[in-house]
Design a protein around this motif. Structure first.
Motif, PDB file in Angstrom:
ATOM      1  N   UNK A  30      34.824   2.076  18.752  1.00  0.00           N
ATOM      2  CA  UNK A  30      34.039   1.107  19.522  1.00  0.00           C
ATOM      3  C   UNK A  30      34.839   0.562  20.706  1.00  0.00           C
ATOM      4  N   UNK A  31      36.116   0.296  20.511  1.00  0.00           N
ATOM      5  CA  UNK A  31      36.961  -0.152  21.619  1.00  0.00           C
ATOM      6  C   UNK A  31      37.033   0.930  22.695  1.00  0.00           C
ATOM      7  N   UNK A  32      37.107   2.174  22.265  1.00  0.00           N
ATOM      8  CA  UNK A  32      37.262   3.284  23.208  1.00  0.00           C
ATOM      9  C   UNK A  32      35.983   3.597  23.959  1.00  0.00           C
ATOM     10  N   UNK A  33      34.829   3.723  23.225  1.00  0.00           N
ATOM     11  CA  UNK A  33      33.706   4.292  23.965  1.00  0.00           C
ATOM     12  C   UNK A  33      32.311   4.050  23.447  1.00  0.00           C
ATOM     13  N   UNK A  34      32.008   2.906  22.831  1.00  0.00           N
ATOM     14  CA  UNK A  34      30.634   2.704  22.354  1.00  0.00           C
ATOM     15  C   UNK A  34      29.889   1.625  23.139  1.00  0.00           C
ATOM     16  N   UNK A  35      30.294   0.348  23.106  1.00  0.00           N
ATOM     17  CA  UNK A  35      29.537  -0.658  23.873  1.00  0.00           C
ATOM     18  C   UNK A  35      29.867  -0.586  25.361  1.00  0.00           C
ATOM     19  N   UNK A  36      29.144  -1.357  26.159  1.00  0.00           N
ATOM     20  CA  UNK A  36      29.380  -1.359  27.605  1.00  0.00           C
ATOM     21  C   UNK A  36      30.727  -1.985  27.960  1.00  0.00           C
ATOM     22  N   UNK A  37      31.353  -2.677  27.017  1.00  0.00           N
ATOM     23  CA  UNK A  37      32.679  -3.251  27.256  1.00  0.00           C
ATOM     24  C   UNK A  37      33.798  -2.247  27.005  1.00  0.00           C
ATOM     25  N   UNK A  38      33.468  -1.057  26.533  1.00  0.00           N
ATOM     26  CA  UNK A  38      34.485  -0.100  26.099  1.00  0.00           C
ATOM     27  C   UNK A  38      35.238   0.507  27.280  1.00  0.00           C
ATOM     28  N   UNK A  39      36.375   1.107  26.976  1.00  0.00           N
ATOM     29  CA  UNK A  39      37.225   1.678  28.006  1.00  0.00           C
ATOM     30  C   UNK A  39      36.554   2.849  28.728  1.00  0.00           C
ATOM     31  N   UNK A  40      35.898   3.708  27.974  1.00  0.00           N
ATOM     32  CA  UNK A  40      35.268   4.862  28.611  1.00  0.00           C
ATOM     33  C   UNK A  40      34.128   4.436  29.527  1.00  0.00           C
ATOM     34  N   UNK A  41      33.328   3.451  29.088  1.00  0.00           N
ATOM     35  CA  UNK A  41      32.211   2.999  29.919  1.00  0.00           C
ATOM     36  C   UNK A  41      32.736   2.313  31.178  1.00  0.00           C
ATOM     37  N   UNK A  42      33.686   1.407  31.000  1.00  0.00           N
ATOM     38  CA  UNK A  42      34.163   0.619  32.135  1.00  0.00           C
ATOM     39  C   UNK A  42      34.967   1.444  33.130  1.00  0.00           C
ATOM     40  N   UNK A  43      35.827   2.314  32.617  1.00  0.00           N
ATOM     41  CA  UNK A  43      36.793   2.987  33.499  1.00  0.00           C
ATOM     42  C   UNK A  43      36.360   4.383  33.931  1.00  0.00           C
ATOM     43  N   UNK A  44      35.800   5.164  33.024  1.00  0.00           N
ATOM     44  CA  UNK A  44      35.442   6.543  33.365  1.00  0.00           C
ATOM     45  C   UNK A  44      34.055   6.603  33.999  1.00  0.00           C
ATOM     46  N   UNK A  45      33.101   5.871  33.404  1.00  0.00           N
ATOM     47  CA  UNK A  45      31.736   5.923  33.929  1.00  0.00           C
ATOM     48  C   UNK A  45      31.550   5.006  35.138  1.00  0.00           C
ATOM     49  N   UNK A  46      31.966   3.734  35.013  1.00  0.00           N
ATOM     50  CA  UNK A  46      31.656   2.762  36.067  1.00  0.00           C
ATOM     51  C   UNK A  46      32.650   2.832  37.237  1.00  0.00           C
ATOM     52  N   UNK A  47      33.939   2.641  36.958  1.00  0.00           N
ATOM     53  CA  UNK A  47      34.913   2.552  38.051  1.00  0.00           C
ATOM     54  C   UNK A  47      35.123   3.890  38.750  1.00  0.00           C
ATOM     55  N   UNK A  48      35.204   4.982  37.974  1.00  0.00           N
ATOM     56  CA  UNK A  48      35.478   6.286  38.578  1.00  0.00           C
ATOM     57  C   UNK A  48      34.218   7.117  38.801  1.00  0.00           C
ATOM     58  N   UNK A  49      33.099   6.700  38.219  1.00  0.00           N
ATOM     59  CA  UNK A  49      31.810   7.407  38.382  1.00  0.00           C
ATOM     60  C   UNK A  49      31.927   8.895  38.093  1.00  0.00           C
ATOM     61  N   UNK A  50      32.600   9.211  36.992  1.00  0.00           N
ATOM     62  CA  UNK A  50      32.839  10.613  36.652  1.00  0.00           C
ATOM     63  C   UNK A  50      31.802  11.190  35.697  1.00  0.00           C
ATOM     64  N   UNK A  78      42.646  -8.461  23.960  1.00  0.00           N
ATOM     65  CA  UNK A  78      41.945  -9.226  22.926  1.00  0.00           C
ATOM     66  C   UNK A  78      40.447  -9.281  23.204  1.00  0.00           C
ATOM     67  N   UNK A  79      40.076  -9.325  24.490  1.00  0.00           N
ATOM     68  CA  UNK A  79      38.649  -9.337  24.817  1.00  0.00           C
ATOM     69  C   UNK A  79      37.985  -8.013  24.441  1.00  0.00           C
ATOM     70  N   UNK A  80      38.647  -6.898  24.726  1.00  0.00           N
ATOM     71  CA  UNK A  80      38.084  -5.594  24.359  1.00  0.00           C
ATOM     72  C   UNK A  80      37.868  -5.512  22.849  1.00  0.00           C
ATOM     73  N   UNK A  81      38.842  -6.015  22.103  1.00  0.00           N
ATOM     74  CA  UNK A  81      38.721  -6.007  20.644  1.00  0.00           C
ATOM     75  C   UNK A  81      37.590  -6.928  20.195  1.00  0.00           C
ATOM     76  N   UNK A  82      37.503  -8.105  20.792  1.00  0.00           N
ATOM     77  CA  UNK A  82      36.460  -9.070  20.410  1.00  0.00           C
ATOM     78  C   UNK A  82      35.065  -8.509  20.659  1.00  0.00           C
ATOM     79  N   UNK A  83      34.856  -7.910  21.841  1.00  0.00           N
ATOM     80  CA  UNK A  83      33.532  -7.394  22.159  1.00  0.00           C
ATOM     81  C   UNK A  83      33.175  -6.191  21.276  1.00  0.00           C
ATOM     82  N   UNK A  84      34.170  -5.388  20.923  1.00  0.00           N
ATOM     83  CA  UNK A  84      33.911  -4.267  20.018  1.00  0.00           C
ATOM     84  C   UNK A  84      33.514  -4.781  18.636  1.00  0.00           C
ATOM     85  N   UNK A  85      34.166  -5.833  18.169  1.00  0.00           N
ATOM     86  CA  UNK A  85      33.817  -6.421  16.869  1.00  0.00           C
ATOM     87  C   UNK A  85      32.398  -6.996  16.911  1.00  0.00           C
ATOM     88  N   UNK A  86      32.075  -7.703  17.993  1.00  0.00           N
ATOM     89  CA  UNK A  86      30.727  -8.275  18.113  1.00  0.00           C
ATOM     90  C   UNK A  86      29.668  -7.173  18.122  1.00  0.00           C
TER      91      UNK A  86
END
Length: 418
Positions: free
Chosen positions: A276-296, A343-351
């Motif tokens: 979940x931290x890596x790539x499930x919610x919109x707060x995840x690393x893959x969504x934020x960095x690969x999809x949104x910031x880099x538009x890959x 800590x925010x990434x972890x919190x949002x993944x838990x939520x």
């Protein structure tokens, strides 16, 4: 909040009951799990839908449909899943709760009786063969399902990655069997197959919703069926990275990656949180960095399967961006392994995960899916207990879990080919 009640029928059969008057409906289902085998996968997969067409009491589709209509629009369903190295064949009956029946019918008795008729007295001729028209139709529909999954490239890419990850193991087989094996099926292949399945499967029975099961009646009916399989996850093997690229004439390429990890039962939720931290919610690393910031990619998601001891990352990518997307995904995993988890990434993944867990008991289908997935371990753990465990994990726990992920498969479905 209603809780699940477990009634062991035998070493091979377990009944789970979830009674909740919040629902206006009920559901009775029988799930039969047996080891996946190439020689029987296609044959077994066609059986649930075939036996659900007619019984000796209701000998054609029209008679059975009339009976379902009489029961206030009740439904019969069937399905085939793959869970690890097991084929899970399901039959279910659903309808309104007894308190809404105008005629005072005992809807649990009616629905369970209908389902037991499908299970133990399906329609066959004097030679033990299923009706030819039903067999022909179900075989055609199974082939159409294979075609549909090939046409849906998201499903197809996941299946190919799964095949490559578990090549040579039962977990690599398709739940429906191969197209060649389906095409080769003849009616005579199914003579005695249903009885063989009833004798050799592990049974997980569910009664769900606004109903009280007749435990004694169900125990009497299921006491002498089934085989006591001990359900196990797919064994962990140290992976050697496989890289496969296929070309097809598609507009959007697919990148599917698999990672393996040896995960004991008590760490199952930790690895789901790591995903979940890596790539499930919109707060995840893959969504934020690969999809949104880099538009890959158009999408980029991860999911962890404990029964497979594997994490899958799936994305839809422009063909020219396939290599860059792979590098960007691996960079996010490397960052996690080096401790780059806030800590925010972890919190949002838990939520995110806790919200899903709280919603489990809002749907009878979700309740069944939750406890079916728990048949392999901790069968009585509730979603509330799982949420409590999740809240205790720390950033360090997630970082350590990420460091145990081993790359296993990189599969690319490249657009532009024939």
């Amino acid at each position: 909040m209603s809780e699940i009640m477990t009634y062991p029928i035998s070493d091979a059969v377990t009944l789970k009951s979830f009674t909740d008057p919040r629902f206006k409906t009920m559901r009775v289902s029988v799930n039969m799990l047996l080891p996946l085998n190439k020689s029987t996968a296609a044959r077994n997969a066609i059986l649930p839908s075939l036996v659900g067409r007619a019984t000796r009491e209701y000998p054609d589709y029209t008679a059975l449909g009339r009976r379902l209509s009489y029961l206030y629009g009740a439904s019969l369903g069937s399905g085939v899943q793959k869970i690890g190295e097991y084929q899970a064949l399901g039959l279910s009956a659903g309808g309104i709760a007894s308190r809404y029946a105008f005629g005072g019918e005992d809807m649990f008795a009616e629905l369970s009786g209908l389902l037991l008729g499908v299970l133990f007295d399906p329609l066959r001729d004097e030679n033990g063969l299923f009706p030819e028209d039903g067999f022909t139709q179900e075989k055609r529909q199974q082939l159409e399902q294979k075609d549909a999954e090939f046409s849906d490239k998201m499903i197809y890419a996941h299946q190919r990655c799964h095949e490559l990850l578990f090549e040579g193991r039962p977990a690599g087989l398709d739940r429906l069997g191969s197209r060649e094996d389906i095409e080769a099926l003849i009616r005579e292949d199914l003579r005695g197959a249903w009885e063989e399945l009833l004798a050799g499967a592990r049974f997980e029975i569910f009664t769900l919703g606004d109903c009280q099961p007749d435990v004694d009646a169900l125990r009497k009916r299921f006491l002498k069926v089934g085989m006591a399989h001990k359900l196990q996850p797919v064994p962990y093997e140290e992976p050697e990275l496989k890289r496969v690229t296929e070309c097809q004439p598609v507009a959007q390429s697919k990148l599917t990656m698999a990672f393996r990890a040896q995960v004991p039962v008590e760490e199952r939720l930790l690895f789901q949180l790591t995903s979940a931290v890596l790539g499930e919610p919109t707060s995840s690393k893959l969504f934020q960095n690969v999809r949104e910031k880099q538009s890959l990619c158009y999408y980029c998601d991860s999911a962890f399967s404990w029964v497979n001891n594997a994490m899958f990352i799936e994305s839809g990518v422009e063909t020219d961006n396939l290599d860059r997307a792979e590098e960007a995904i691996l960079a996010q995993i490397t960052a996690m392994q080096k401790g780059d988890v806030s800590e925010d990434e972890l919190k949002y993944a838990k939520l995110y995960m806790c919200n899903h867990l709280r919603a489990v008991k809002d749907s009878l289908h979700r309740v069944e899916s939750w406890y079916m997935s728990r048949a392999f371990d901790q069968p009585d753990m509730s979603p509330e207990q799982a949420a409590g465990i999740l809240t205790e994990y720390t950033v360090d726990d997630v970082v350590q879990a990420a460091n145990r992920l081993q790359p296993a498969v990189v599969y690319k479905l490249k657009g532009g080919g024939e």
